[in-house]
Design a protein around this motif. Sequence first.
Motif, PDB file in Angstrom:
ATOM      1  N   LYS A  94      -3.202   6.661  -1.274  1.00 47.25           N
ATOM      2  CA  LYS A  94      -1.803   7.052  -1.072  1.00 47.25           C
ATOM      3  C   LYS A  94      -0.886   6.445  -2.125  1.00 47.25           C
ATOM      4  N   TYR A  95      -1.111   5.162  -2.460  1.00 48.37           N
ATOM      5  CA  TYR A  95      -0.202   4.448  -3.357  1.00 48.37           C
ATOM      6  C   TYR A  95      -0.808   4.131  -4.733  1.00 48.37           C
ATOM      7  N   PHE A  96      -2.089   4.346  -4.925  1.00 49.83           N
ATOM      8  CA  PHE A  96      -2.785   4.218  -6.215  1.00 49.83           C
ATOM      9  C   PHE A  96      -2.989   2.781  -6.699  1.00 49.83           C
ATOM     10  N   GLU A  97      -2.007   1.925  -6.605  1.00 52.66           N
ATOM     11  CA  GLU A  97      -2.100   0.606  -7.226  1.00 52.66           C
ATOM     12  C   GLU A  97      -2.130  -0.536  -6.213  1.00 52.66           C
ATOM     13  N   VAL A  98      -2.736  -0.290  -5.081  1.00 49.32           N
ATOM     14  CA  VAL A  98      -2.946  -1.348  -4.084  1.00 49.32           C
ATOM     15  C   VAL A  98      -4.391  -1.255  -3.590  1.00 49.32           C
ATOM     16  N   ASN A  99      -4.875  -2.346  -2.998  1.00 47.02           N
ATOM     17  CA  ASN A  99      -6.178  -2.355  -2.326  1.00 47.02           C
ATOM     18  C   ASN A  99      -7.304  -1.802  -3.198  1.00 47.02           C
ATOM     19  N   TYR A 100      -7.522  -2.483  -4.311  1.00 39.62           N
ATOM     20  CA  TYR A 100      -8.593  -2.079  -5.217  1.00 39.62           C
ATOM     21  C   TYR A 100      -9.974  -2.436  -4.670  1.00 39.62           C
ATOM     22  N   GLY A 101     -10.025  -3.413  -3.775  1.00 41.92           N
ATOM     23  CA  GLY A 101     -11.303  -3.854  -3.229  1.00 41.92           C
ATOM     24  C   GLY A 101     -11.591  -3.219  -1.887  1.00 41.92           C
ATOM     25  N   GLY A 102     -12.124  -4.031  -0.966  1.00 38.77           N
ATOM     26  CA  GLY A 102     -12.456  -3.521   0.360  1.00 38.77           C
ATOM     27  C   GLY A 102     -11.359  -3.841   1.353  1.00 38.77           C
ATOM     28  N   ASP A 103     -11.788  -4.124   2.600  1.00 39.74           N
ATOM     29  CA  ASP A 103     -10.794  -4.356   3.643  1.00 39.74           C
ATOM     30  C   ASP A 103     -10.623  -5.837   3.974  1.00 39.74           C
ATOM     31  N   GLY A 104     -10.886  -6.704   2.988  1.00 43.62           N
ATOM     32  CA  GLY A 104     -10.536  -8.104   3.158  1.00 43.62           C
ATOM     33  C   GLY A 104     -11.677  -9.055   3.424  1.00 43.62           C
ATOM     34  N   LEU A 105     -12.923  -8.586   3.304  1.00 43.45           N
ATOM     35  CA  LEU A 105     -14.048  -9.509   3.459  1.00 43.45           C
ATOM     36  C   LEU A 105     -13.974 -10.594   2.383  1.00 43.45           C
TER      37      LEU A 105
END
Length: 336
Positions: A288-299
């Motif tokens: 949705k935003y392209f430049e956030v959350n490049y990795g996984g869900d926080g492991l």
Amino acid sequence: MDDTQSGTRNKRGDWTPSATLEVAPFWQKPRHLRQILAWIPEYLWPWNAFHMSTALLYWFFVIPDVATMQTLSWGWALWLYAVNAAAIFVMYGSIELFWYVKRKQGNRFKYNAKFPGEQPSDVFWFKSQNIDNFLRTFGFSIPLWTLVQVGMLYAFANGYAPWLAWADHPIYLAVLVLLCPAIQEIHFFCIHRLIHVPIFYKWIHSVHHNSVNPSPWSSLSMHPVEGLLYHAVCLWHLVIPSNPVIALFQLHIAGFGAVNGHIGFDKLEITEKTALDGHAYAHYLHHKYFEVNYGGDGLIPLDKWFGSWHDGSKSGDAQMQARFEAKKARLNAKRA
């Protein structure tokens, strides 16, 4: 199920979960033992258990014997491609059929209320996201998955990689199994951040990001360069002393596990009272935003450490906008 009990829907019909994303509890402060213990079953079940099960099924029923794998040949390579393609067709296709074609739960728990079939676009082959994603998956990504798989098995079979036996190293190998999802997150963050460099994004990663509203077939719809880098995660087990079953597990986390971030639903309703958590929100926010959350869900919270974490909250939006403004100011200063 009533999705309004755990989220809200805007005027466009898009659904947002009430709970914000959190990194794994052992990274949170203060640490709570009870929270960590409650997280462990979620870490193991159902997705990682599923990937290990498929790896074991492959090892005992699909993978050729060691003598065969010592010689490269089209025979066993095409056999592996056929099995990989069939497995993805069944897994991804089932989700696509029931939740996107038959729409068994409508748009309940769906982040973007629209379905890809309702949004034809010139950026896709035949103006269809589904056709484009399907052809790229089976024409590029699964052949590259198979190429990496064949190379990995050939290396193990010929002694080019340290093959540790379970009987000799049970504790070490068990720990390595538990670390495979972390290896996936680190590898994915590194290659993903690389292909967001503007020149690589334009020629490589933009293919995947054409699917702003991802669906199951978007999972492995990639440019060939990205597909090769993505599946190469299992090659770490040619460097780390390991075992081919664990390397297969690592590969399946990437191949089968790619669907998690692209399901498009926060939960898949299995029965009227039972739902499967998709773990899709973090990567949906990336699309949705392209430049956030490049990795996984926080492991492994690399995004949080490098300032690109978005937890889905309004404060996450504010931090993202502040980062965008700072980036724009740097670019303007450089031009000046």
